[in-house]
Design a protein around this motif. Structure first.
Motif, PDB file in Angstrom:
ATOM      1  N   SER A  54       0.826  -1.204   0.000  1.00  0.00           N
ATOM      2  CA  SER A  54       0.000   0.000   0.000  1.00  0.00           C
ATOM      3  C   SER A  54       0.860   1.253   0.000  1.00  0.00           C
ATOM      4  O   SER A  54       0.542   2.241  -0.671  1.00  0.00           O
ATOM      5  CB  SER A  54      -0.920   0.005   1.228  1.00  0.00           C
ATOM      6  OG  SER A  54      -1.839  -1.069   1.176  1.00  0.00           O
ATOM      7  N   THR A  55       1.939   1.211   0.752  1.00  0.00           N
ATOM      8  CA  THR A  55       2.831   2.355   0.819  1.00  0.00           C
ATOM      9  C   THR A  55       3.447   2.654  -0.539  1.00  0.00           C
ATOM     10  O   THR A  55       3.485   3.806  -0.983  1.00  0.00           O
ATOM     11  CB  THR A  55       3.955   2.091   1.847  1.00  0.00           C
ATOM     12  OG1 THR A  55       3.378   1.863   3.124  1.00  0.00           O
ATOM     13  CG2 THR A  55       4.893   3.280   1.928  1.00  0.00           C
ATOM     14  N   ASP A  56       3.940   1.634  -1.200  1.00  0.00           N
ATOM     15  CA  ASP A  56       4.542   1.830  -2.518  1.00  0.00           C
ATOM     16  C   ASP A  56       3.519   2.330  -3.530  1.00  0.00           C
ATOM     17  O   ASP A  56       3.826   3.174  -4.386  1.00  0.00           O
ATOM     18  CB  ASP A  56       5.154   0.513  -3.022  1.00  0.00           C
ATOM     19  CG  ASP A  56       6.394   0.119  -2.238  1.00  0.00           C
ATOM     20  OD1 ASP A  56       6.972   0.996  -1.568  1.00  0.00           O
ATOM     21  OD2 ASP A  56       6.770  -1.066  -2.290  1.00  0.00           O
ATOM     22  N   GLU A  57       2.317   1.831  -3.437  1.00  0.00           N
ATOM     23  CA  GLU A  57       1.272   2.239  -4.366  1.00  0.00           C
ATOM     24  C   GLU A  57       0.915   3.710  -4.160  1.00  0.00           C
ATOM     25  O   GLU A  57       0.718   4.458  -5.133  1.00  0.00           O
ATOM     26  CB  GLU A  57       0.024   1.372  -4.185  1.00  0.00           C
ATOM     27  CG  GLU A  57      -1.051   1.640  -5.238  1.00  0.00           C
ATOM     28  CD  GLU A  57      -2.230   0.709  -5.092  1.00  0.00           C
ATOM     29  OE1 GLU A  57      -3.221   0.906  -5.814  1.00  0.00           O
ATOM     30  OE2 GLU A  57      -2.175  -0.215  -4.243  1.00  0.00           O
ATOM     31  N   LEU A  58       0.826   4.124  -2.900  1.00  0.00           N
ATOM     32  CA  LEU A  58       0.519   5.522  -2.611  1.00  0.00           C
ATOM     33  C   LEU A  58       1.620   6.438  -3.141  1.00  0.00           C
ATOM     34  O   LEU A  58       1.348   7.475  -3.753  1.00  0.00           O
ATOM     35  CB  LEU A  58       0.357   5.714  -1.101  1.00  0.00           C
ATOM     36  CG  LEU A  58      -0.041   7.110  -0.626  1.00  0.00           C
ATOM     37  CD1 LEU A  58      -1.383   7.522  -1.201  1.00  0.00           C
ATOM     38  CD2 LEU A  58      -0.070   7.163   0.891  1.00  0.00           C
ATOM     39  N   ASN A  59       2.851   6.041  -2.920  1.00  0.00           N
ATOM     40  CA  ASN A  59       3.980   6.820  -3.421  1.00  0.00           C
ATOM     41  C   ASN A  59       3.925   6.951  -4.939  1.00  0.00           C
ATOM     42  O   ASN A  59       4.151   8.033  -5.503  1.00  0.00           O
ATOM     43  CB  ASN A  59       5.289   6.162  -3.002  1.00  0.00           C
ATOM     44  CG  ASN A  59       6.507   6.996  -3.347  1.00  0.00           C
ATOM     45  OD1 ASN A  59       6.493   8.206  -3.166  1.00  0.00           O
ATOM     46  ND2 ASN A  59       7.546   6.356  -3.846  1.00  0.00           N
ATOM     47  N   ASP A  60       3.598   5.865  -5.610  1.00  0.00           N
ATOM     48  CA  ASP A  60       3.519   5.871  -7.066  1.00  0.00           C
ATOM     49  C   ASP A  60       2.433   6.829  -7.556  1.00  0.00           C
ATOM     50  O   ASP A  60       2.621   7.557  -8.539  1.00  0.00           O
ATOM     51  CB  ASP A  60       3.248   4.463  -7.581  1.00  0.00           C
ATOM     52  CG  ASP A  60       3.150   4.424  -9.104  1.00  0.00           C
ATOM     53  OD1 ASP A  60       4.157   4.695  -9.771  1.00  0.00           O
ATOM     54  OD2 ASP A  60       2.058   4.106  -9.617  1.00  0.00           O
ATOM     55  N   LEU A  61       1.308   6.851  -6.861  1.00  0.00           N
ATOM     56  CA  LEU A  61       0.215   7.739  -7.255  1.00  0.00           C
ATOM     57  C   LEU A  61       0.609   9.206  -7.097  1.00  0.00           C
ATOM     58  O   LEU A  61       0.303  10.041  -7.954  1.00  0.00           O
ATOM     59  CB  LEU A  61      -1.035   7.430  -6.419  1.00  0.00           C
ATOM     60  CG  LEU A  61      -1.712   6.091  -6.725  1.00  0.00           C
ATOM     61  CD1 LEU A  61      -2.739   5.757  -5.647  1.00  0.00           C
ATOM     62  CD2 LEU A  61      -2.377   6.127  -8.092  1.00  0.00           C
ATOM     63  N   TYR A  62       1.270   9.534  -5.991  1.00  0.00           N
ATOM     64  CA  TYR A  62       1.737  10.901  -5.803  1.00  0.00           C
ATOM     65  C   TYR A  62       2.725  11.295  -6.897  1.00  0.00           C
ATOM     66  O   TYR A  62       2.706  12.416  -7.409  1.00  0.00           O
ATOM     67  CB  TYR A  62       2.414  11.054  -4.440  1.00  0.00           C
ATOM     68  CG  TYR A  62       1.455  11.138  -3.279  1.00  0.00           C
ATOM     69  CD1 TYR A  62       0.357  11.986  -3.330  1.00  0.00           C
ATOM     70  CD2 TYR A  62       1.651  10.387  -2.130  1.00  0.00           C
ATOM     71  CE1 TYR A  62      -0.525  12.072  -2.260  1.00  0.00           C
ATOM     72  CE2 TYR A  62       0.778  10.466  -1.054  1.00  0.00           C
ATOM     73  CZ  TYR A  62      -0.310  11.311  -1.128  1.00  0.00           C
ATOM     74  OH  TYR A  62      -1.166  11.401  -0.075  1.00  0.00           O
ATOM     75  N   GLN A  63       3.587  10.374  -7.262  1.00  0.00           N
ATOM     76  CA  GLN A  63       4.566  10.670  -8.300  1.00  0.00           C
ATOM     77  C   GLN A  63       3.888  10.870  -9.654  1.00  0.00           C
ATOM     78  O   GLN A  63       4.341  11.695 -10.462  1.00  0.00           O
ATOM     79  CB  GLN A  63       5.603   9.553  -8.385  1.00  0.00           C
ATOM     80  CG  GLN A  63       6.527   9.500  -7.169  1.00  0.00           C
ATOM     81  CD  GLN A  63       7.679   8.536  -7.360  1.00  0.00           C
ATOM     82  OE1 GLN A  63       8.397   8.604  -8.341  1.00  0.00           O
ATOM     83  NE2 GLN A  63       7.841   7.633  -6.417  1.00  0.00           N
TER      84      GLN A  63
END
Length: 308
Positions: A54-63
């Motif tokens: 979930s953390t990686d996915e959230l980071n990807d969305l922000y990017q």
């Protein structure tokens, strides 16, 4: 952050300045660092109890969002300039895409037809991304325990403990700066922020007032971090032009206070720091050249002084 609701709203606020700085200083660390470092810092502070996926996915969305801002830098630079001047904290708790759309529509005459079309398309893309972000933010809020939230509050409050840095002339500065003051007003700004520059003379006046009260104003220009000599030169020129002689500081971006600066919610932002290096009260967002903001800050300053 004091509770999960505030934490979730602050993540939205951070995206605004992260995006604004990502497009204005994409190749150099400023208030938010690069787009990826800002969102990564955000994750580390807000999602430690969420599973790595979930953390990686959230980071990807922000990017993904920040990449849109970088791809169409000139148009979005205008948008975030309007937001810096006119958007308050309450508005930023609304749907992010709606806030962007409202800002664009309110200033439609300032954009060319091509810019307006590009911004409109980007906003619809962001709207879809925001739906995914909202789901993940709910997971983050649900997974954070009250103990974890309290711990993060303590970390945020103590960012100036064991502080080490330099002033813009290269002189060493440490946390004794705060120990020697009854209260220190720390103002975060960057050189391309018109509202930030616009309040520098008022901050200089405040510094003279605070000296008589046993305190001082300290500036932190996020363009100067990591001993960025070009940023330091520009900041010094701006300060001189505005008649501002109070101390400004630079430090490493990977320090505790550097990471805090990388997650500033809006510029200009002003915080109060007590003798122990603790941030006290709520940050003030917006220039103190606005009388209401100035009055609010003075009340907070007097409250800190009265407690000592």
């Amino acid at each position: 952050m004091k509770n999960k609701s505030i934490k979730t709203n602050s993540m939205k606020l951070k995206k605004v300045i992260a995006a604004s700085l990502a497009i204005s200083v994409l190749l150099a660390f400023t208030g938010c660092g690069s787009a990826s470092s800002s969102t990564n810092n955000k994750k580390q502070e807000s999602t430690s109890s969420v599973d790595a996926g979930s953390t990686d996915e959230l980071n990807d969305l922000y990017q993904q969002e920040n990449q849109l801002f970088a791809d169409h830098k000139d148009a979005w630079d205008k948008v975030f300039g309007f937001m810096s001047k006119n958007t308050d904290g309450d508005a930023m708790s609304e749907n992010y895409a709606d806030v962007l759309a409202s800002t664009v529509e309110s200033n439609k005459d300032s954009f060319s037809e091509e810019e307006y079309e590009t911004l409109s398309k980007d906003i619809e893309t962001i709207r879809g991304i925001e739906e995914e972000i909202a789901k993940l933010e709910k997971e983050i809020a649900a997974s954070d325990s009250s103990d974890s939230a309290s711990s993060k509050l303590d970390e945020s409050a103590s960012v100036f403990h064991r502080f080490k840095g330099k002033d813009l002339d290269g002189n060493d500065v440490d946390d004794s700066l705060f120990t020697n003051n009854k209260v220190t007003v720390v103002n975060f700004w960057f050189s391309g922020c018109k509202p930030c520059v616009g309040e520098l003379s008022k901050l200089n006046e405040l510094n003279e007032t605070l000296k008589k009260m046993g305190g001082e104003v300290v500036g932190i220009n996020t363009d100067t971090l990591d001993d960025n000599q070009d940023g330091i030169k520009e900041a010094k020129e701006i300060l001189k032009a505005q008649g501002a002689s109070y101390k400004n500081l630079t430090f490493d971006s990977d320090s505790t206070v550097g990471k805090y600066a990388g997650n500033i919610m809006a510029f200009p932002t002003t915080v109060l720091v007590d003798k122990d290096g603790n941030i006290v009260g709520e940050p003030l967002m917006g220039g103190i050249d606005d009388q209401a903001n100035y009055d609010q800050l003075m009340k907070q300053i007097q409250s800190v002084i009265d407690q000592k």
